[in-house]
Design a protein around this motif. Structure first.
Motif, mmCIF file in Angstrom:
data_model
loop_
_atom_site.group_PDB
_atom_site.id
_atom_site.type_symbol
_atom_site.label_atom_id
_atom_site.label_comp_id
_atom_site.label_asym_id
_atom_site.label_seq_id
_atom_site.Cartn_x
_atom_site.Cartn_y
_atom_site.Cartn_z
ATOM 1 N N ASP A 198 0.900 -1.152 0.164
ATOM 2 C CA ASP A 198 -0.087 0.097 0.136
ATOM 3 C C ASP A 198 0.789 1.437 0.017
ATOM 4 O O ASP A 198 0.397 2.234 -0.735
ATOM 5 C CB ASP A 198 -0.879 0.141 1.333
ATOM 6 N N ILE A 199 2.035 1.160 0.716
ATOM 7 C CA ILE A 199 2.901 2.526 0.875
ATOM 8 C C ILE A 199 3.453 2.675 -0.354
ATOM 9 O O ILE A 199 3.542 3.682 -1.070
ATOM 10 C CB ILE A 199 3.819 2.104 2.043
ATOM 11 N N ILE A 200 3.887 1.650 -1.066
ATOM 12 C CA ILE A 200 4.751 1.580 -2.468
ATOM 13 C C ILE A 200 3.718 2.099 -3.334
ATOM 14 O O ILE A 200 4.173 3.363 -4.484
ATOM 15 C CB ILE A 200 5.288 0.319 -2.771
ATOM 16 N N THR A 201 2.464 1.685 -3.404
ATOM 17 C CA THR A 201 1.576 2.100 -4.372
ATOM 18 C C THR A 201 1.286 3.499 -4.085
ATOM 19 O O THR A 201 0.864 4.097 -5.349
ATOM 20 C CB THR A 201 0.006 1.337 -4.120
ATOM 21 N N VAL A 202 1.234 4.196 -2.902
ATOM 22 C CA VAL A 202 0.855 5.607 -2.787
ATOM 23 C C VAL A 202 1.888 6.249 -3.765
ATOM 24 O O VAL A 202 1.710 7.320 -4.379
ATOM 25 C CB VAL A 202 0.959 6.096 -1.451
ATOM 26 N N PHE A 203 3.234 5.866 -3.584
ATOM 27 C CA PHE A 203 4.315 6.736 -4.298
ATOM 28 C C PHE A 203 4.233 6.537 -5.974
ATOM 29 O O PHE A 203 4.201 7.332 -6.668
ATOM 30 C CB PHE A 203 5.697 6.331 -3.854
ATOM 31 N N GLY A 204 3.691 5.161 -6.205
ATOM 32 C CA GLY A 204 3.695 4.837 -7.558
ATOM 33 C C GLY A 204 2.411 5.559 -8.246
ATOM 34 O O GLY A 204 2.462 5.700 -9.496
ATOM 35 N N ARG A 205 1.449 6.211 -7.462
ATOM 36 C CA ARG A 205 0.413 6.691 -8.318
ATOM 37 C C ARG A 205 0.616 8.181 -8.689
ATOM 38 O O ARG A 205 0.013 8.883 -9.119
ATOM 39 C CB ARG A 205 -0.998 6.847 -7.109
ATOM 40 N N VAL A 206 1.668 8.679 -7.694
ATOM 41 C CA VAL A 206 2.080 10.406 -7.796
ATOM 42 C C VAL A 206 3.656 10.327 -8.259
ATOM 43 O O VAL A 206 4.269 11.109 -7.687
ATOM 44 C CB VAL A 206 1.502 10.983 -6.774
ATOM 45 N N PRO A 207 4.094 9.535 -9.004
ATOM 46 C CA PRO A 207 5.480 9.759 -9.371
ATOM 47 C C PRO A 207 6.072 10.823 -9.929
ATOM 48 O O PRO A 207 7.110 11.469 -9.111
ATOM 49 C CB PRO A 207 5.827 8.588 -10.278
ATOM 50 N N PHE A 208 5.358 11.783 -10.464
ATOM 51 C CA PHE A 208 5.893 13.226 -10.814
ATOM 52 C C PHE A 208 6.108 14.068 -9.719
ATOM 53 O O PHE A 208 6.789 14.592 -9.617
ATOM 54 C CB PHE A 208 4.933 13.579 -12.061
ATOM 55 N N PHE A 209 4.917 14.193 -9.152
ATOM 56 C CA PHE A 209 4.659 14.846 -7.890
ATOM 57 C C PHE A 209 5.957 14.625 -6.857
ATOM 58 O O PHE A 209 6.452 15.495 -6.368
ATOM 59 C CB PHE A 209 3.226 14.773 -7.128
ATOM 60 N N TYR A 210 6.090 13.276 -6.579
ATOM 61 C CA TYR A 210 7.228 12.916 -5.584
ATOM 62 C C TYR A 210 8.474 13.304 -6.319
ATOM 63 O O TYR A 210 9.439 13.591 -5.580
ATOM 64 C CB TYR A 210 6.880 11.306 -5.436
ATOM 65 N N VAL B 190 11.915 10.265 2.768
ATOM 66 C CA VAL B 190 10.990 9.298 1.940
ATOM 67 C C VAL B 190 9.729 9.381 3.013
ATOM 68 O O VAL B 190 8.725 9.250 2.700
ATOM 69 C CB VAL B 190 11.511 8.105 1.926
ATOM 70 N N ALA B 191 10.069 9.334 4.298
ATOM 71 C CA ALA B 191 9.021 9.064 5.224
ATOM 72 C C ALA B 191 8.219 10.330 5.420
ATOM 73 O O ALA B 191 6.886 10.457 5.430
ATOM 74 C CB ALA B 191 9.541 8.675 6.651
ATOM 75 N N THR B 192 9.070 11.515 5.287
ATOM 76 C CA THR B 192 8.294 12.835 5.430
ATOM 77 C C THR B 192 7.506 13.121 4.145
ATOM 78 O O THR B 192 6.411 13.814 4.407
ATOM 79 C CB THR B 192 9.702 13.916 5.492
ATOM 80 N N LEU B 193 7.798 12.598 3.028
ATOM 81 C CA LEU B 193 7.085 12.904 1.900
ATOM 82 C C LEU B 193 5.752 11.967 1.733
ATOM 83 O O LEU B 193 5.023 12.405 0.948
ATOM 84 C CB LEU B 193 8.108 12.610 0.639
ATOM 85 N N TYR B 194 5.926 10.977 2.433
ATOM 86 C CA TYR B 194 4.693 10.000 2.347
ATOM 87 C C TYR B 194 3.277 10.873 2.727
ATOM 88 O O TYR B 194 2.588 10.616 1.734
ATOM 89 C CB TYR B 194 4.777 8.801 3.139
ATOM 90 N N PRO B 195 3.285 11.407 3.623
ATOM 91 C CA PRO B 195 1.711 12.107 4.085
ATOM 92 C C PRO B 195 1.454 12.974 2.698
ATOM 93 O O PRO B 195 0.071 13.153 2.416
ATOM 94 C CB PRO B 195 1.866 12.653 5.276
ATOM 95 N N LEU B 196 2.195 13.750 2.295
ATOM 96 C CA LEU B 196 2.074 14.576 1.138
ATOM 97 C C LEU B 196 1.501 13.679 0.068
ATOM 98 O O LEU B 196 0.739 14.258 -0.859
ATOM 99 C CB LEU B 196 3.192 15.631 0.699
ATOM 100 N N CYS B 197 2.203 12.906 -0.464
ATOM 101 C CA CYS B 197 2.009 11.873 -1.829
ATOM 102 C C CYS B 197 0.701 11.026 -1.340
ATOM 103 O O CYS B 197 -0.107 11.151 -2.483
ATOM 104 C CB CYS B 197 3.019 10.929 -1.933
ATOM 105 N N SER B 198 0.402 10.911 -0.141
ATOM 106 C CA SER B 198 -0.849 10.221 0.116
ATOM 107 C C SER B 198 -1.947 11.419 -0.197
ATOM 108 O O SER B 198 -3.141 10.838 -0.727
ATOM 109 C CB SER B 198 -0.881 9.403 1.483
ATOM 110 N N TRP B 199 -1.970 12.363 0.441
ATOM 111 C CA TRP B 199 -2.807 13.432 0.137
ATOM 112 C C TRP B 199 -3.305 13.703 -1.373
ATOM 113 O O TRP B 199 -4.075 13.808 -1.664
ATOM 114 C CB TRP B 199 -2.386 14.717 0.923
ATOM 115 N N TYR B 200 -1.902 14.007 -1.990
ATOM 116 C CA TYR B 200 -2.068 14.054 -3.399
ATOM 117 C C TYR B 200 -2.678 13.168 -4.270
ATOM 118 O O TYR B 200 -3.347 13.066 -5.318
ATOM 119 C CB TYR B 200 -0.709 14.599 -4.111
#
Length: 369
Positions: free
Chosen positions: A277-289, A344-354
């Motif tokens: 699930d965590i990897i999927t979050v980053f994978g859904r917004v790769p450009f943003f990340y 990476v941990a810091t960016l996870y909540p932002l990526c999850s929101w986006y």
């Protein structure tokens, strides 16, 4: 990806030596750099696959227009947003054409290519994939650069744009475009098979690419301009064998990265649980990340630069193209890993929101971000 960029900004040896230099590297440093080889080719390959998926709900004209406009937008992003992220130089004295540029120009060309019959697209991708290293023989005999456009096509290098402004081409586009064309064709195979047949195809194709790499690399001839040599021990000989060329990506480089990536895709197809699930979050917004992590890394680099006793004035006048970074100054490799995990941990909540916002939004511009 973020690990390699963290190493660039924070490792003490990042700009004084090559982590793949077998005369000076350590096994851990070599592995830290080599493992990140997977990022760019998988990004480009799956960008082509994503284009095929979109073709199922867009007409050829709609998809072509989207690919061309988004590709041009990515080139603008690379030139302005990413070059500033790399350098923190508002004067843009150094512009870098890297991954986003390669994806952008390849999207533009794919947007044109999708009008061709599918077999022609596949043939073009295979010809580039298998044949672009023939240009190595031509380039080996050159006494000087054959010109700016050829450098953008295959060789790479730097070119003066106007007084005091330089374009650095790290990702000449020909092999990347060939890879995106193959990714587009791969999408057809991936979508049109049943699950069991799809997994078998991924495993077989991945195994063929890995075997192809091993055999061709062992011959030590075609496929990469850098030959492997026997080193001081078995481990470093293996390192030499695996040390393939990324700039531009050689036939062997693409084979040894896409092959294992297809194995991973076969495994990930059924992966479930918190990590998936965590990897999927980053994978859904790769450009943003991708954009965000560069700015976070460089801002943190600036903070630590100032914390080490340097002034802001020193930071904006460092000799390297990158502000607030002095070659030879930085931290040991273990510290790079600590910073990487923290970012990476810091960016996870932002990526999850986006990711959630992107799924809910119907705004046209969201598809460009």
């Amino acid at each position: 990806m973020a690990l390699d960029h963290t190493r660039d900004f924070f490792h003490a040896e990042a700009f004084t030596d090559d982590p793949l230099n077998l005369q000076t590297t350590s096994p851990w440093l070599y592995a830290t750099r080599w493992i990140t080889h997977f990022c760019a080719p998988v990004f480009v390959f799956l960008a082509g696959t994503s284009a095929w998926f979109q073709h199922s709900r867009k007409t050829t004209a709609e998809l072509s227009r989207f690919l061309v406009t988004r590709g041009l937008w990515l080139i603008v992003v690379e030139t302005i947003i990413m070059s500033f992220a790399f350098t923190f130089d508002p004067g843009f004295h150094n512009i870098f054409f890297q991954t986003i540029w390669a994806i952008g120009i390849s999207m533009v060309l794919l947007g044109v290519a999708i009008w061709m019959p599918f077999p022609a697209i596949l043939a073009a991708g295979l010809v580039i994939f298998l044949g672009h290293n023939l240009l190595d023989y031509y380039e080996a005999g050159l006494a000087a650069s054959p010109g700016f456009f050829y450098d953008m096509l295959h060789r790479g290098g730097s070119a003066t744009l106007w007084n005091g402004h330089t374009l650095h081409i790290f990702y000449p586009f020909l092999p990347w475009t060939g890879l995106m064309l193959l990714g587009y064709c791969f999408g057809s195979v991936y979508m049109n098979r049943q699950e069991s047949s799809r997994l078998k195809f991924l495993m077989v194709t991945g195994a063929v690419l890995i075997l192809f790499f091993v055999v061709l690399r062992a011959v030590n001839g075609y496929g990469d301009p850098r030959q492997w040599t026997v080193q001081k021990d078995t481990l470093y000989t293996f390192f030499s064998f695996m040390n393939v060329t990324k700039y531009p990506p050689s036939l062997l480089y693409i084979s040894v990265t896409i092959g294992p990536a297809l194995f991973f895709l076969a495994w990930a197809d059924k992966a479930r649980g918190k990590l998936a699930d965590i990897i999927t979050v980053f994978g859904r917004v790769p450009f943003f990340y991708y954009i965000l992590h560069f700015y976070v890394l460089h801002l943190l680099c600036m903070v630590l630069f100032l914390a080490r006793g340097h002034s802001f004035s020193e930071g904006i006048n460092t000799p390297a193209p990158f502000r607030f970074l002095i070659p030879g100054e930085g931290y040991p490799l273990w510290m790079v890993y600590v910073i990487w995990i923290a970012v990476v941990a810091t960016l996870y909540p932002l990526c999850s929101w986006y990711s959630r916002y992107k799924q809910r939004s119907t705004k046209w511009w969201v598809s460009y971000l």
